[in-house]
Design an enzyme around this catalytic site. Sequence first.
Site, PDB file in Angstrom:
ATOM      1  N   CYS A   1     -14.040 -26.510   9.311  1.00 51.14           N
ATOM      2  CA  CYS A   1     -12.721 -26.074   9.203  1.00 51.14           C
ATOM      3  C   CYS A   1     -11.479 -27.107   9.549  1.00 51.14           C
ATOM      4  O   CYS A   1     -11.718 -27.536  10.555  1.00 51.14           O
ATOM      5  CB  CYS A   1     -12.623 -24.995   9.861  1.00 51.14           C
ATOM      6  SG  CYS A   1     -10.976 -24.195   9.853  1.00 51.14           S
TER       7      CYS A   1
ATOM      8  N   CYS B   1      -8.353 -26.145   9.917  1.00 54.96           N
ATOM      9  CA  CYS B   1      -7.198 -25.508  10.555  1.00 54.96           C
ATOM     10  C   CYS B   1      -6.688 -26.176  11.917  1.00 54.96           C
ATOM     11  O   CYS B   1      -7.772 -26.693  12.451  1.00 54.96           O
ATOM     12  CB  CYS B   1      -7.395 -23.849  10.647  1.00 54.96           C
ATOM     13  SG  CYS B   1      -8.355 -23.358  12.215  1.00 54.96           S
TER      14      CYS B   1
ATOM     15  N   ASP C   1      -8.007  -6.921   0.242  1.00 55.96           N
ATOM     16  CA  ASP C   1      -7.213  -7.118   1.528  1.00 55.96           C
ATOM     17  C   ASP C   1      -7.853  -6.482   2.570  1.00 55.96           C
ATOM     18  O   ASP C   1      -8.708  -5.548   2.123  1.00 55.96           O
ATOM     19  CB  ASP C   1      -5.719  -6.240   1.281  1.00 55.96           C
ATOM     20  CG  ASP C   1      -6.218  -4.688   1.503  1.00 55.96           C
ATOM     21  OD1 ASP C   1      -5.989  -4.102   2.431  1.00 55.96           O
ATOM     22  OD2 ASP C   1      -6.578  -3.900   0.479  1.00 55.96           O
TER      23      ASP C   1
ATOM     24  N   ASP D   1       1.066  -1.170   0.018  1.00 52.25           N
ATOM     25  CA  ASP D   1      -0.023   0.030  -0.058  1.00 52.25           C
ATOM     26  C   ASP D   1       0.892   1.399   0.118  1.00 52.25           C
ATOM     27  O   ASP D   1       1.796   1.432   0.731  1.00 52.25           O
ATOM     28  CB  ASP D   1      -0.927  -0.151   1.508  1.00 52.25           C
ATOM     29  CG  ASP D   1      -1.925   1.139   1.133  1.00 52.25           C
ATOM     30  OD1 ASP D   1      -1.819   1.987   0.474  1.00 52.25           O
ATOM     31  OD2 ASP D   1      -2.958   0.956   2.034  1.00 52.25           O
TER      32      ASP D   1
ATOM     33  N   CYS E   1      -9.194 -25.370  14.818  1.00 48.76           N
ATOM     34  CA  CYS E   1     -10.403 -25.951  14.797  1.00 48.76           C
ATOM     35  C   CYS E   1     -10.221 -27.681  15.030  1.00 48.76           C
ATOM     36  O   CYS E   1     -11.100 -28.130  15.693  1.00 48.76           O
ATOM     37  CB  CYS E   1     -11.161 -25.993  13.686  1.00 48.76           C
ATOM     38  SG  CYS E   1     -11.751 -24.053  13.235  1.00 48.76           S
TER      39      CYS E   1
ATOM     40  N   HIS F   1      -7.307 -19.097  12.507  1.00 49.63           N
ATOM     41  CA  HIS F   1      -8.703 -19.733  11.884  1.00 49.63           C
ATOM     42  C   HIS F   1      -9.012 -18.787  11.075  1.00 49.63           C
ATOM     43  O   HIS F   1      -9.754 -19.241   9.982  1.00 49.63           O
ATOM     44  CB  HIS F   1      -9.520 -19.889  13.207  1.00 49.63           C
ATOM     45  CG  HIS F   1     -11.020 -19.946  12.694  1.00 49.63           C
ATOM     46  ND1 HIS F   1     -11.379 -21.284  12.067  1.00 49.63           N
ATOM     47  CD2 HIS F   1     -11.951 -19.208  12.469  1.00 49.63           C
ATOM     48  CE1 HIS F   1     -12.427 -20.906  11.803  1.00 49.63           C
ATOM     49  NE2 HIS F   1     -12.772 -19.814  12.070  1.00 49.63           N
TER      50      HIS F   1
END
Length: 369
Positions: free
Chosen positions: A305, A307, A267, A93, A310, A336
């Site tokens: 999920c 991940c 983003d 940015d 989880c 997560h």
Amino acid sequence: MTTEFKYTLLKKSGKARRGEITTAHGNIQTPVFMPVGTVGSVKAMKPETVDQLGADIILGNTYHLHLRPGDGLVAKLGGLHKFMNWPKPILTDSGGYQVFSLADIRKLDEDGVEFSSHINGEKIRLNPEISTQIQHNLDATITMAFDECTAYPCSEQDARKSMELSMRWAKRCREAFVKRPGYAQFGIMQGSMYQHLRKESMDKLEELDFEGYAIGGLAIGEPNEVLHQMVPVCTELMPEHKPRYLMGVGYPSDLIKAVLEGVDMFDCVLPTRNARNGQMFTSQGVVNIKRKEHEDSELPLDPECSCDTCKNYSRAYLRHLFKANEILFSVLSSEHNIAFYINLMKTLRQAIEDDNIQEVAEELLKKVR
């Protein structure tokens, strides 16, 4: 062999686009969500974890990295990819958002902007040439043009004045950019909520032939319905053969709706910031871990999920960590939420390939925020 920066449109389903961006630092599958690593770090996450979750690209910030540790130091140490151990693409940015968000500690003129550093009060100047040079020093894969982010609401007269300044700056950014194989510079469309100003802005940017284009001046406090009225107005003006980036957006529902309108890149700090504050996004909707109902819950955050958070930790444990103000909570919750955003984009990409994006989006919008 040198890699050229290139956007390839692989499939369309309605207005939604499935594409691939080829860069010097690897390929990006679109539509894509870019985790935000403002100061060279996605908060509470190791770069290796962000990579393992499937992120193709992350975002850094020119203004913040210029202040600390300094872009000269980053360049001396091999560039931001090496400095933070992230070999994949990085978009930076330009600092234009800080022109908007730090309005009370800056002075703006035709040349650029003078800030008082929020760290030590030191005077800092940013202009198109300085911003472009800083991003070059950081070795950004995708450099963003330096612009003035138009405030909301604003009059048509003020919107025009701001947009025209940004377009003059865009020309200077383009002239300052050092073209290299596999690297890109994106122009940023402005014009507030005025369609004819957006068109004028886009026409001027296309004359400068940027490698990609961003929609600026949204997600800055306008009502959500106004955001979603403006996205299709903007995407209709953007060329088909280059990436389209909606800056600073947003909630999962915002991403889904914008993908339906043909946006490729997103983003937002939301997934990590909200994670640290106890708000998690799941396939069943938002979970607020502060709530007493989770105190003795053995359930994972999200049964759909995969991940590590989880798979291995209960809501009860996560709530305990949050209440105890343990750093581990930020680590697990951020992992997560980033996994959720990345998996959401995978789902949308697959739906475009399968040509059923409308149905998939409608089902998702019933569940997510």
